[in-house]
Write a protein that holds these residues in place. Structure first.
Motif: not given
Length: 106
Positions: A5, A73, A75, A79-84
């Motif tokens: 990260d 998590g 949004k 970006g393309k992915q959300d953060i869990d």
């Protein structure tokens, strides 16, 4: 923190700083060898991390408590992915440690 990260370098610097402080203090406060201090340091933080990762609250008298807290998590705006969600280690200083911050001796 998650692996990859971008915070590993900051964590390494913080660890190196703390180790250097402990090593400097060893000579003036008991004369322990660098090997002994390093072993104690590694053992302490290994046990601390292990216990907190399993949900235990670790209380160090006159220092404070370490505990695990889940970070929810979120949004990512662009970006393309959300953060869990992910766990973080938290620390709450004891009143006696906080009082030491106000003392002239630091």
């Amino acid at each position: 923190m998650k692996e990859g990260d971008g915070n590993e370098h900051r964590d390494d610097r913080a660890t190196a700083y703390l180790q250097a402080r402990v090593h400097r203090a060893r000579g003036s406060r008991g004369g322990w060898s660098v090997t002994t201090v390093s072993s104690l340091y590694e053992a302490l933080f290994s046990e601390l991390t292990e216990a907190v990762s399993h949900g235990e609250v670790v209380m160090l008298t006159n220092v404070g408590r370490f505990y695990r807290q889940d970070h929810k998590g979120h949004k990512v705006r662009f970006g393309k992915q959300d953060i869990d969600g992910y766990p973080v280690m938290k620390f709450s200083a004891s009143p006696s440690l906080n009082r030491q911050l106000d003392s002239p001796d630091g």
